[in-house]
Every structure is written in structure tokens, then in C-alpha cells.
Design an enzyme around this catalytic site. Structure first.
Site, PDB file in Angstrom:
ATOM      1  N   CYS A 132       2.676 -14.909  16.645  1.00  0.00           N
ATOM      2  CA  CYS A 132       3.738 -16.047  15.901  1.00  0.00           C
ATOM      3  C   CYS A 132       3.236 -17.284  16.410  1.00  0.00           C
ATOM      4  O   CYS A 132       2.342 -17.923  15.611  1.00  0.00           O
ATOM      5  CB  CYS A 132       5.211 -15.726  16.000  1.00  0.00           C
ATOM      6  N   HIS A 162       5.449 -10.144  14.537  1.00  0.00           N
ATOM      7  CA  HIS A 162       5.746  -9.753  16.138  1.00  0.00           C
ATOM      8  C   HIS A 162       5.323  -8.271  16.101  1.00  0.00           C
ATOM      9  O   HIS A 162       6.048  -7.452  16.055  1.00  0.00           O
ATOM     10  CB  HIS A 162       7.128  -9.784  16.172  1.00  0.00           C
ATOM     11  N   GLU A 212       5.028  -6.654  18.886  1.00  0.00           N
ATOM     12  CA  GLU A 212       5.721  -5.908  20.014  1.00  0.00           C
ATOM     13  C   GLU A 212       7.189  -5.376  19.654  1.00  0.00           C
ATOM     14  O   GLU A 212       7.482  -4.448  20.329  1.00  0.00           O
ATOM     15  CB  GLU A 212       5.972  -7.409  21.040  1.00  0.00           C
TER      16      GLU A 212
END
Ligand code: GLN
Length: 537
Positions: free
Chosen positions: A384, A510, A512
């Protein structure tokens, strides 16, 4: 279809006892016994969601597929259960009041006085039952944020009391998570704080069915008996939750203590099928017996509070275990990085991750870290804001566009290589208005990311207002940074790579958020592999 059963998890004595991990571990055991389970978190603060909170206040803001900005516990739920959560899984007091007040303005209450009881408690009860009413879950576990006795939690505890009464004891139970402290001077575990917190809960009309006791030392049968006697539960319903080396040990610890068995017994559900934790234990075994080690720098501005990057550090654990690699994270403050000390601080690293973030603080340090990774062939992953910094660094130092920047940091930059998205320009309200949630992304043939994902179309979660400025695309690509992933409808750049570098990937989304224990994220897996190769050079 069976009726959905409800498990409420309350907390006593102190905050930070790990209600989320206990809820997630119980859910995991029930899921592996064949039940469909989801977990919900009720947060007693007035913010409508944590999206507008500074990470220092509340740790990371987690994002779901449907674009909810949520508490970080939802990340644990997804990582443990391997199933997505949604907007309905996190409710705050702000949201409850907002919807009650909206209804009042519409005239829905037909002239009645609107009150905490019954209007706020009814809204809480509806929100609790939304997930059960989908018919998708055998069991819904609802975690009540905060600590019993807090003024803010009172309406939640009252809503739970009413639901317990309405649903009946075989359909709804309460687990109270508490602390049994060890007093070194006395050499003893102390039960009094637990007695007091249960008393407090009982004053609100709720009696716990099960006590889960956080402790540093084993709780003997005689202490369990004492807790049971004074807290009005059976001795077998006092469950020890001893400190664990990793949160991923907790399901096994709860299995050993029989938490899932007592829950099923109370809910009158069959418990003959034992949980199958084979895949989970395989993950744990590899995690605990790594063959290699890599050193990864996580460059961020909230590094004093590790919870601000929770999903990233967990994603490294999942991907590390898959590769049988121990990932040592070096938490590096971007404000403390400058041109002179970058080599000294980063030269021992095998991989550099530049983290997400907002605002100008610390960005020059992030840009210097990108530069060091790019020039020294160190594997780089930008997430990001980290991806945006990679584009700015490339524009400044490869294209020579001096003072290139994002308009988020410098509205007057001569080279706005990162700019605000068109549909964000006229927004005046900041809560819940970013580009949020899952969006498709098409990956280019012959790209590293396509090779990594083994697919041309992916879906990843987002949380941003700024984007790669297409005006500079050709210039940047001609110089060797390629946009290898784009939104198929808007053409927004989602991924950049430098093919001449061993491993340099920046992603606007993202990854994650989607990494789970049983499904580590491919980008993290490959990044760690590249870091290992770097370490062996
Ligand atoms: N501040 C940047 C944006 O809004 C990046 C956001 C992030 O890193 N999540 O676009």
C-alpha cells in the site's frame, strides 16, 4: 437445519487477556469437529468503526472482503478458521447508536421514548443474531470487548442476560475469561480478583457457565475447586489457560483442558467426533523446527506498537512455517532512517518490507529504505503506502524527477506520481469512505506475480485513497518499473515490479489480510523464499 447456538465470551479483572485468541481457539476446535462456526466481536467504544482510529490507539485496522474496517481480532478469527468474516462480525457502540438514532429520525419508534433498555439492547440483540439467522452457522461465538464492570459494557451484558433467558440454557452459554495472578512474595496463585469479577457479572444478572483462567503457573485441582465453589460453576468447568509460547498453541492447550467438550455438553451437542488438528499440528511442527533463518526489516512508523502491523507479522509466521524458515523481523522506525545511516541499519537484512501507512511522518526514511533495497538487490515488498513509496523512489532516483511525491504528502509536488483517486476528490467525510475491501486484479503474462499466484485473476483487499498516477505510467515503465497488475475495469495500477531486480514487488492492496495458518499467502511465501536465497549468497 439445527437452531444456531450462542457462546458469549466476557472478560474480567484486566483487559488484554486474549479473549480473541480463546474465542478463536474454541472456534477452531469446534470447526475441526465438523461444526460450522463464526466469531463476532462487540466493541463498546463510540467510534462507528476503528477505521478512523490512530493505530497507536487500537492496533491495526483489519479489513474484510466486504470492505468493513474492523478490530484486529477479526484477523485472528480468519487466520484460525480460514473462513472470511464480514461487516456483521464486528459491531461497535457507535454503530448501534447510529442505527437506533436513524430509526428514531425515520419515526420507526412511533412516538415512544427511545432508551438504552429496550432500544439499544434490542439493537444489540439483533446484531448478535444476524449471523445466526443466516442459517450458515451451527454456533456463533460473540466476544464482548472490554472488561466486566466498565460502564460502556453494561448494555452489552444486559443484552446477553436477556438473550440467555430468551434462548434457554441449552442454546446459549457464557464463558468468562479471567486472570489468576501469581504473587511471587506469597508463592501463591490468587483467586480473589476472579471471585470479584464474577460477582460483578452476577450483579448484572449473568452467571458464567465456564471460567477460563489465564495464569502463568499451573492451576491445581484445589485452586480449581476454590474457584468453582466461590464462582458458582462446576469444577470441570474451570479451565486453565496457561501462558503459551505462541498463540497457535492455544487450540491444543484448550483441547487438553477440554474446553470444547464442556461447551458442547452444555449446548447439548454431540461431542463424539474428536477435532482433527492434523493440518494445524503440521503447521506448528514446521514453525517450531525451522531449518533456516532469514532477517527481514519491517520499515514503518508505528513500530513501537507491534499490534499496528499484526496481520503482517502473522503472515510472516504462516509463510515462514510453510518454507521451514524462521523469520526474524527487525522493527525499524522509518523516522530514524536517513541517507547516511541506511547502509548500517539495513545491510544485514535479507528482505525489506515497507509497511502501509497514512500521512507524511517518516516517509523519507521509507523512500531511503526502498532505494537501498533496489540498489543492493535485496528482496523488497512494498504494501500500500510501501508500494507508493517504491514508485516515488523510482521516479526521483531513476527518472530524475526531483521532488516527485504523492499529493497526500505534498499537494504542490511538480511530479505527482501518486495522486488522489478521482472519486475521492470531493469527499468531506473520512469514516468508511476509502477504497475498501476486495477488488479484482488482472495480472500480466510473464510477470513475477502471475508466476507466484499461478493465476491471472486475483482478488485482494484494499484500504486507500491515493493511486498510481497513469500520466507517468509510460515513462516509469520505459525506465524498468512495470505495472504487472491492474484492476480490469478501471485500469488502476495494483502491482509494480522491477524485472531486472531479483525480487522487487509493490502492491497497492494488502495481501497480509488474507494469510491464514492453513493458507499462507503466496506473495509472503515467495518473498521469504527470495530472502532465503539472498541469505545463502
Ligand atoms: N495513505 C495511502 C493512501 O491512502 C496508503 C494507505 C495504506 O497504506 N493503507 O492511499
Amino acid at each position: 437445519m439445527n437452531k444456531t447456538k450462542y457462546v458469549f465470551v466476557t472478560g474480567g479483572v484486566t483487559s488484554s487477556l486474549g479473549k480473541g485468541i480463546i474465542a478463536a481457539s474454541l472456534a477452531k476446535l469446534l470447526q475441526e469437529r465438523g461444526y460450522s462456526v463464526t466469531i463476532q466481536k462487540l466493541d463498546p467504544y463510540i467510534n462507528v468503526d476503528p477505521g478512523t482510529l490512530n493505530p497507536y490507539e487500537h492496533g491495526e485496522c483489519y479489513v474484510t472482503d466486504d470492505g468493513a474496517e474492523t478490530d484486529l481480532d477479526l484477523g485472528h478469527y480468519e487466520r484460525f478458521l480460514n473462513i472470511p468474516t464480514s461487516q456483521a462480525n464486528n459491531v461497535t457502540t457507535g454503530r448501534i447508536y447510529q442505527s437506533v438514532i436513524d430509526k428514531e429520525r425515520k419515526g420507526d419508534f412511533l412516538g415512544k421514548t427511545v432508551q438504552v433498555i429496550p432500544h439499544i439492547t434490542d439493537e444489540i440483540k439483533d446484531r448478535i443474531q444476524i449471523l445466526g439467522n443466516t442459517g450458515n452457522f451451527d454456533i456463533v461465538i460473540t466476544e464482548i470487548g472490554g472488561t466486566v464492570g466498565d460502564i460502556e459494557s453494561l448494555p452489552y451484558v444486559e443484552a446477553v442476560r436477556q438473550l440467555l433467558w430468551e434462548l434457554g440454557e441449552e442454546n446459549a452459554i457464557v464463558i468468562h475469561l479471567t486472570l489468576v495472578p501469581y504473587l511471587a512474595a506469597a508463592g501463591e496463585l490468587k483467586t480473589k480478583p476472579t471471585q470479584h469479577s464474577v460477582k460483578m457479572l452476577m450483579q448484572s444478572g449473568v452467571s458464567p457457565d465456564i471460567l477460563v483462567c489465564r495464569t502463568e503457573h499451573e492451576i491445581s485441582e484445589s485452586i480449581k475447586r476454590k474457584l468453582a465453589l466461590f464462582c458458582n460453576v462446576k469444577q470441570e468447568d474451570v479451565i486453565e489457560s496457561i501462558d503459551a509460547k505462541t498463540i497457535y498453541d492455544v487450540p491444543n492447550l484448550m483441547l487438553k483442558e477440554g474446553l470444547d467438550t464442556v461447551v458442547l455438553k452444555k449446548l447439548q451437542l454431540p461431542s463424539d467426533k474428536l477435532p482433527n488438528l492434523n493440518a494445524w499440528n503440521c503447521f506448528l511442527k514446521k514453525f517450531k523446527n525451522p531449518k533456516y533463518t532469514v532477517e527481514i526489516g519491517l520499515i514503518g512508523k508505528y513500530v513501537e506498537l507491534r499490534d499496528a502491523y499484526k496481520s503482517i507479522s502473522e503472515a510472516f509466521i504462516h509463510a515462514g512455517s510453510q518454507n521451514e524458515i524462521k523469520v526474524n523481523i527487525h522493527w525499524i522506525h522509518s523516522e530514524e532512517l536517513n541517507v547516511e545511516d541506511v547502509p548500517g541499519k539495513l545491510k544485514h537484512l535479507n528482505g525489506i518490507l515497507v509497511a502501509p501507512g497514512f500521512g507524511g511522518r517518516g516517509i523519507e526514511g521509507k523512500i531511503e529504505a526502498v532505494r537501498y533495497a533496489r540498489e543492493n538487490n535485496i528482496p523488497f515488498l512494498g504494501i500500500c503506502l510501501g508500494m507508493q513509496m517504491a514508485v516515488i523512489e523510482f521516479a526521483r532516483n531513476v527518472l530524475g524527477l526531483e521532488d516527485a511525491n504523492s499529493t497526500e504528502m505534498d499537494e504542490k509536488t511538480p511530479y505527482p506520481v501518486i495522486d488522489i483517486m478521482e472519486d475521492q476528490k470531493d469527499l468531506t467525510i473520512y469514516g468508511g469512505t476509502m477504497r475498501l475491501g476486495a477488488w479484482d486484479c488482472k495480472l500480466e503474462n510473464n510477470s513475477k506475480v502471475k508466476q507466484i499466484y499461478k493465476s491471472d485473476m486475483i482478488s485482494e483487499r484494499h484500504r486507500h485513497r491515493y493511486e498510481f498516477n497513469d500520466t507517468y505510467l509510460e515513462q516509469i515503465q520505459n525506465a524498468g518499473m512495470i505495472a504487472t497488475g491492474k484492476n480490469p475495469k478501471t485500469n488502476l495500477v495494483e502491482v509494480v515490479e522491477i524485472p531486472s531486480h531479483p525480487w522487487f514487488v509493490g502492491v497497492q492492496y494488502h495481501p497480509e489480510y488474507k494469510s491464514t495458518v492453513l493458507n499462507p499467502h503466496p506473495l509472503f511465501i515467495d518473498f521469504i523464499k527470495a530472502a532465503l536465497e539472498h541469505s545463502l549468497k
